[in-house]
Design a protein around this motif. Structure first.
Motif, PDB file in Angstrom:
ATOM      1  N   HIS A   1       0.844  -1.194   0.000  1.00 38.62           N
ATOM      2  CA  HIS A   1       0.000   0.000   0.000  1.00 38.62           C
ATOM      3  C   HIS A   1       0.874   1.236   0.000  1.00 38.62           C
ATOM      4  O   HIS A   1       2.069   1.158   0.301  1.00 38.62           O
ATOM      5  CB  HIS A   1      -0.932  -0.015   1.221  1.00 38.62           C
ATOM      6  N   GLU A   2       0.274   2.367  -0.339  1.00 37.64           N
ATOM      7  CA  GLU A   2       1.006   3.637  -0.290  1.00 37.64           C
ATOM      8  C   GLU A   2       0.055   4.753   0.104  1.00 37.64           C
ATOM      9  O   GLU A   2      -1.156   4.636  -0.078  1.00 37.64           O
ATOM     10  CB  GLU A   2       1.655   3.961  -1.641  1.00 37.64           C
ATOM     11  N   VAL A   3       0.637   5.822   0.674  1.00 39.46           N
ATOM     12  CA  VAL A   3      -0.154   7.001   1.034  1.00 39.46           C
ATOM     13  C   VAL A   3       0.138   8.079   0.000  1.00 39.46           C
ATOM     14  O   VAL A   3       1.294   8.472  -0.193  1.00 39.46           O
ATOM     15  CB  VAL A   3       0.201   7.502   2.452  1.00 39.46           C
ATOM     16  N   LEU A   4      -0.904   8.549  -0.671  1.00 38.44           N
ATOM     17  CA  LEU A   4      -0.746   9.571  -1.711  1.00 38.44           C
ATOM     18  C   LEU A   4      -0.706  10.959  -1.068  1.00 38.44           C
ATOM     19  O   LEU A   4      -1.314  11.181  -0.013  1.00 38.44           O
ATOM     20  CB  LEU A   4      -1.912   9.483  -2.697  1.00 38.44           C
ATOM     21  N   PRO A   5       0.017  11.897  -1.672  1.00 38.24           N
ATOM     22  CA  PRO A   5       0.098  13.247  -1.090  1.00 38.24           C
ATOM     23  C   PRO A   5      -1.265  13.934  -1.067  1.00 38.24           C
ATOM     24  O   PRO A   5      -2.116  13.687  -1.926  1.00 38.24           O
ATOM     25  CB  PRO A   5       1.073  13.991  -2.009  1.00 38.24           C
ATOM     26  N   ALA A   6      -1.448  14.792  -0.066  1.00 29.58           N
ATOM     27  CA  ALA A   6      -2.722  15.501   0.095  1.00 29.58           C
ATOM     28  C   ALA A   6      -2.471  17.008   0.101  1.00 29.58           C
ATOM     29  O   ALA A   6      -1.360  17.466   0.376  1.00 29.58           O
ATOM     30  CB  ALA A   6      -3.368  15.090   1.413  1.00 29.58           C
ATOM     31  N   SER A   7      -3.539  17.747  -0.150  1.00 32.49           N
ATOM     32  CA  SER A   7      -3.416  19.203  -0.129  1.00 32.49           C
ATOM     33  C   SER A   7      -3.707  19.764   1.262  1.00 32.49           C
ATOM     34  O   SER A   7      -3.599  20.960   1.487  1.00 32.49           O
ATOM     35  CB  SER A   7      -4.371  19.824  -1.156  1.00 32.49           C
ATOM     36  N   ARG A   8      -4.116  18.893   2.203  1.00 32.91           N
ATOM     37  CA  ARG A   8      -4.324  19.355   3.583  1.00 32.91           C
ATOM     38  C   ARG A   8      -3.649  18.390   4.554  1.00 32.91           C
ATOM     39  O   ARG A   8      -3.278  17.276   4.170  1.00 32.91           O
ATOM     40  CB  ARG A   8      -5.823  19.482   3.895  1.00 32.91           C
TER      41      ARG A   8
END
Ligand code: OGA
Ligand code: MN
Length: 206
Positions: free
Chosen positions: A183-190
């Motif tokens: 799994h991976e965590v995608l970048p967020a704008s907040r």
């Protein structure tokens, strides 16, 4: 949440895990507890208690911002009433998994995680090369009103070759077998807050 509602929720997680290797529950904890945990995470971060997460374990642990950009703080029993209540919920889940699936889970390690805007965690599995104790991962999200266009999804790579994206919406718990699902965590704008935990088996360092 009544006891029977909570048992039904635990039973759904057990069934999903047995059948698919993962489970997503949109309402794992009472909303007030989720709010308290989010406040506590933010307060601890503001006090400077959260530190850049390492990759690997023991002496091989190093901070590599290109791999993961979150800041974390490990939880201990007695941290706060809210944390203790959450750890209590996790322990009920641990006992249900042991009872129904004979997983032999001995304990749970858990940390607050804060991903600043733009931070991510590259594709990985939650198991160290030299320690196979982590058996089941449980990520609890603390972010109210998360919108898909804000990014920050957890992308799961399922065994059938498909992917599934899970938004880090407050109150949801994602559970999966640690060794099986990359799994991976995608970048967020907040800013993105969570409580991430691992149920561990007896045994230890390989
Ligand atoms: C981890 C992880 C997922 C998330 O900490 O190992 O994969 O959604 N976290 O925060
Ligand atoms: Mn992970």
């Amino acid at each position: 949440m009544s006891t029977s509602t909570h048992s039904a929720l635990l039973a759904r997680i057990v069934d999903d895990l047995a059948e698919h290797g993962w489970s997503l529950q949109p309402l794992f904890a009472p909303p007030l507890l989720t709010l308290e945990l989010a406040d506590e995470c933010r307060k601890r971060a503001a006090q400077g208690d959260l530190t850049p997460a390492g990759v690997g374990r023991g002496s091989s642990q190093e901070v590599r911002e290109g791999v993961r950009g979150d800041r974390i703080q490990w939880l201990d029993a007695g941290f706060s009433p809210a944390c203790d209540r959450y750890l209590g919920l996790l322990d009920e889940l641990r006992l249900a998994l042991n009872r129904e699936l004979y997983l032999g889970l001995e304990d749970c390690e858990c940390h607050f995680a804060l991903y600043p805007p733009g931070a991510f965690y590259q594709k990985h599995v939650d198991r160290f090369r030299d320690d196979d104790r982590r058996a089941v991962s449980a990520v609890f999200y603390l972010n109210p009103d998360w919108q898909p266009e804000q990014g920050g999804a957890l992308r799961l790579y399922l065994a059938d070759g498909t992917t599934r994206e899970v938004l880090p919406e407050a109150g949801s718990l994602l559970v999966f077998r640690s060794a099986d699902l990359p799994h991976e965590v995608l970048p967020a704008s907040r800013e993105r807050l969570s409580l991430t935990g691992w149920f561990r088996r007896r045994g230890g360092i390989l």
